[in-house]
Enzyme design. Structure first.
Site: not given
Length: 146
Positions: A46, A48, A76, A79
């Protein structure tokens, strides 16, 4: 947030969910990333997560105190957990995520007293362009499958 949006555009161009992230330290962007889940076939890739790793490498420390994380989509749970563990004190995001959002939409991991965390969260920053790129991406995906 405009830098994070440019990162999201890179993801869009690679047919990745268009999420971009940037980490700022002492007023300068020290790390950035965009989703690479499909490209790398890695569920942890992801935006992040990638920017947190890059920032930790840049600062030669896993403690990212005194940084600000900007991301185009609400983090999410994975993260948010990484943000919590990295000690990032401020998170700024554009669009909320009603399905997986862990900064207030579904859950609020970053401000959960059980983890002694009180990370500052600023949401809806540049909401329109952050939402637009996501909507455009999913519309493009739907049109491909027709």
């Amino acid at each position: 947030m405009t830098v994070a949006l440019r990162e999201a555009e890179k993801a869009y161009d690679k047919d990745e969910i268009p999420v971009g992230s940037v980490i700022v330290y002492e007023g300068k962007a020290i790390a950035k990333g965009y989703n690479l889940v499909e490209s790398l076939q890695d569920p942890t890739a992801h935006a992040e997560m990638l920017s947190i790793t890059a920032a930790a490498n840049h600062l030669a420390s896993w403690r990212l105190t005194d940084t600000i994380l900007y991301t185009t989509l609400e983090p999410c749970p994975m993260c948010a957990g990484a943000i919590l563990m990295a000690r990032i004190p401020i998170v700024v995001f554009g669009a909320s995520d009603p399905r997986f959002g862990a900064c207030g939409s579904v859950e609020n991991i970053l401000q959960n007293p059980a983890w002694y965390s009180d990370i500052a969260i600023y949401k809806n920053v540049l909401l329109q362009p952050c939402s637009t790129i996501l909507k455009s991406f999913f519309e493009k995906i739907r049109n491909k499958s027709i």
